[in-house]
Design an enzyme around this catalytic site. Structure first.
Site, PDB file in Angstrom:
ATOM      1  CB  CYS A   6       3.939  15.283 -21.303  1.00  0.00           C
ATOM      2  SG  CYS A   6       5.666  15.612 -21.663  1.00  0.00           S
ATOM      3  CB  VAL A  44      21.328  -1.449 -24.166  1.00  0.00           C
ATOM      4  CG1 VAL A  44      22.831  -1.352 -24.371  1.00  0.00           C
ATOM      5  CG2 VAL A  44      20.603  -1.472 -25.507  1.00  0.00           C
ATOM      6  CD  GLU A 144       9.230  21.934  -2.962  1.00  0.00           C
ATOM      7  OE1 GLU A 144       8.766  21.210  -3.867  1.00  0.00           O
ATOM      8  OE2 GLU A 144      10.453  22.060  -2.736  1.00  0.00           O
TER       9      GLU A 144
END
Lengths: 515, 515
Positions: A6, A44, A144
């Site tokens: 963040c 992994v 946007e």
């Protein structure tokens, strides 16, 4: 091993100057403090659920290895959505997922001295990036695809953000998607929009949101939900009883709608981690679900919300709700410096249960949302908000805090004292529009076709009004209209308050939801 | 007719420059808007309950008059406590109840140019006056009979306020009452304390608190309670069914202790006014009681609390409670500028119900108290605080907000994961004191007789500790001690965490509650 993702936009903005501030813990600390071994730079690659083991690969040496487990926890997070268009791999185009990404942007800024940036996506990360690039002196354009930034808000609540961004010099290019990114020799990049518009950029940030990173889980045959996240129970256990999953990669119930959702936020992720640990340790605690409490700061404006939005409720098939708008000061008006908080409260019109709230303003915004979030946690109603006992001194709040006021307005709607009308319906009504502001305010701007009778003259002039027609009353923010509606109702008129007044009308009009 | 009395100190401080900002409404407005007649400068001198009428006197003409009532509401407020000592009537000695008082202080400041002030009383008004007089350039001394300012807080929580006031140049004269005020020819005033100390002052503010103004109610034979307030039911109705009373003059139940209290705060007074109006109008709503949520700002510090204090619980005969202390940053530590919030949470050690919270810090203090106040309103427990979903972005909070942390610490106490020890008991224990901070921190200051084994060495050095003796562990603020307590408990040691760490120790020691 763990970093403050963040904080990444603020590292780009140089608010956080030292990269090391973002590092939360090291393998050494975990070993010394907890006797826990942490393998970094180790991926992994697959899970063998039958054998209870994972195949890992050391990234530096390329060495494969097997690790056994009794209990396995998956916390892969979410990955930025990469749009399937050409040019996203060009130099100067960045996502913001990790420290190397941010380091790359910083280095691009310091070495190339870019002057313009296009941020693709106007959500949390997009706006935080817009702020931090503006802080670094770049001319920023936000592209946007939706007609609004912050898709989690209702459109009229995003309007103050649009206004603020524009005022602060951030250009908005709404209602237009990304088509491609092109490189111009010697002249940087061009972001081509679906409309054909071409936005020059020396730096492009892709911030189109994130999606659960579920490849490993899917390959292992774990159940994946309709929203694309790993399916877990309230113990955070996956469809395999030996495997738990937490964080941005899982689906969890929304406490307001009851529906499964994916919510990439740190607070719930933390709670999930604790629940999974308790479950593995044999203690039965339950994850209570999420309520989508969130905040973002953008160039001095704070935008916060909790619970469902109006469009979220409609999407979830909920219709028995009502909303009120208000614009109270963030503290007592008689103390200098009070700044408005634009607040929308959604509640059940059956029992008054609080369903959600959205707030935009400069100060004290997230405080009010935190209080409403806490009330939602308890299944509280608007009556609880009305009688909440909150901190009041004139520099901090008001004897009737914005939270109390929101509750009181909603109570007035529920008990019939103040019928509300919806600005959305303005185009479809035959109601008389009554503006009860003073003539000077009316002259400065008003809703088309409104009649002006100031509240101060209403007791003598109400005879001018029709008794057989709906009257929709508004003022600046809703208080004088409330008094007018009460008076008119007592006189037998069919009056309703256009909630939020002229301030909400302007936002609704600019958002295209009112004519 | 109505003024913002919470603004008076700030009017003295010139933060509010225009007196008119304090005026909330006028008789003209009430008549025009509501057809309500308001008589100002008119005193009600007696109530004739048999006849349903009040005797009033117009203060300017001296004219007596009778007014009839069907329903009567008493809202006389509270009056400043005037100490029974000589000199309180001298020129230059002021209380702060109304606009003329404040105007008098302002005029004294502008005409006499005082350089020193003594504020008698260190409560809400005393501290706000100290701040505002300091803002006007006066050298301020606060004289307080108790050993602490802000009597509503536990003593150790007032210590950061003492430190802050002193740092900001406000002198504290604690543990000493007012004996008299004397006038020195040509040299201003002298405040003589009970100890004999003489404090020179060009201006004296009496801020010893307020008491319900119940003379009229008492003379009318209405029931007055043990706390000195007018007795009312949950409809705000007095012992006379035609008379209601609201505000600072009434006694109301405290929702935490269940006991009657007087609480002169604007928020509850507002709620009471609405309940009384609903009751008179024939609607049955109930006043839910008060929880003493309050905030005061003083020279950049914010002090807020809700619910009961530890001493309040003891006074109420409650003993089955526990407390935790913590000192988290007001937002994520990796974002620059985080400032500590000193937080104390009190909760039932039977069911975890939240009983009260106190917080002191520079930023985000009242936000956390508002959230905890909301949880108290719902009868919430520390478990609810642990899983509250609050706004998080790095400049506003943390993924684990201070409220979450407080709840988690309390959970750890309740479920036995982290036994806590009390700094108050330090003088009476034979426990081994273990300081798990690093040697450099230990060298900078530690609790007498503490043993230092840093957490980073505890896994290899724990054999140095006794297995048959209580071990009280502390660190800076409590987190490392928590890890140490968990490890030691798993190894079979009898370990407890001295809650709040060295930071709380220093406060408890300075408050005289720890040795």
């Amino acid at each position: 091993m763990s970093f403050a993702n963040c904080g990444l936009p603020f590292y780009v903005g140089d608010v956080i100057e030292d990269e090391r501030a973002l590092l939360m813990a090291s393998p050494e600390l975990f070993w010394q403090r907890f006797s826990i071994r942490v393998f970094t730079n180790t991926e992994v690659v697959s899970i063998d659920r039958q054998r209870g083991q994972v195949a890992v690969q050391e990234l530096e040496s390329g060495q494969p290895r097997i690790e056994r487990y009794d209990s396995l926890v998956l916390a892969p997070g979410a990955a930025p959505i990469r749009p399937r268009v050409t040019g996203t791999g060009l130099a100067g185009v960045f996502s913001v997922r990790n420290i190397p990404d941010s380091r790359g942007i910083r280095s691009w800024i310091s070495s190339r001295n870019p002057r313009t940036a296009v941020v693709v996506g106007g959500g949390f990360i997009g706006l935080e990036m817009a702020e931090n690039l503006a802080r670094r002196g770049l001319a920023v354009t936000v592209l946007e695809k939706l007609p609004q930034v912050m898709a989690s808000l209702d459109p009229e609540m995003a309007v103050p953000i649009h206004t603020h961004l524009t005022t602060e010099g951030v250009a908005l290019h709404l209602n237009d998607g990304l088509a491609s990114i092109q490189e111009l020799p010697e002249r940087g990049l061009v972001v081509v929009a679906e409309s054909g518009a071409r936005l020059q950029a020396d730096l492009v940030i892709l911030a189109l949101g994130v999606k659960p990173d579920v490849g490993l889980a899917r390959d292992a045959g774990l159940a994946i939900g309709a929203r694309g996240g790993i399916v877990v129970d309230d113990q955070m256990r996956t469809s395999d009883p030996h495997i738990w999953a937490v964080g941005d990669a899982v689906e969890v119930p929304d406490v307001v709608t009851g529906q499964e959702t994916v919510l990439p936020l740190a607070g719930p992720a933390n709670r999930q981690g604790r629940v999974a640990a308790e479950s593995i340790a044999g203690r039965r605690t339950a994850f209570r679900g999420v309520q989508a409490t969130a905040v973002v700061g953008v160039l001095g404006l704070t935008v916060a919300s909790t619970g469902a939005s109006e469009k979220g409720l409609r999407r979830a098939g909920v219709s028995n709700f009502q909303s009120v708008y208000l614009h109270p000061g963030h503290h007592a008006g008689y103390y200098p410096g009070a700044k408005p908080i634009h607040l929308k409260l959604l509640f059940s019109n059956i029992d008054g249960r609080i369903l959600g709230a959205q707030a935009v303003g400069c100060e004290g915004v997230e405080k009010r949302i935190d209080v409403i979030a806490t009330a939602i946690q308890f299944g509280g109603t608007v009556h609880h908000l009305a009688e909440a006992e909150l901190c009041y001194a004139p520099q901090f709040g008001a004897a009737k805090d914005p939270v109390n006021l929101a509750g009181m307005l909603a109570q007035n709607v529920l008990n019939g004292d103040m019928p509300v009308a919806d600005w959305h319906a303005l185009g479809d009504t035959s109601a008389l529009l009554l503006d009860v502001r003073e003539p000077g305010e009316f002259a400065d701007g008003h809703v088309p076709n409104a009649l002006n009778i100031p509240l101060s003259q209403l007791r003598i002039r109400h005879g001018e009004l029709p008794v057989d027609r709906d009257i929709w009353v508004y003022c600046g923010v809703g208080q004088r209209a409330y008094y007018a509606v009460r008076f008119l109702a007592q006189c037998g008129y069919r009056a309703s308050n256009l909630s939020g007044g002229y301030a909400t009308y302007l936002a609704a009009r600019d958002a295209g939801v009112a004519p």
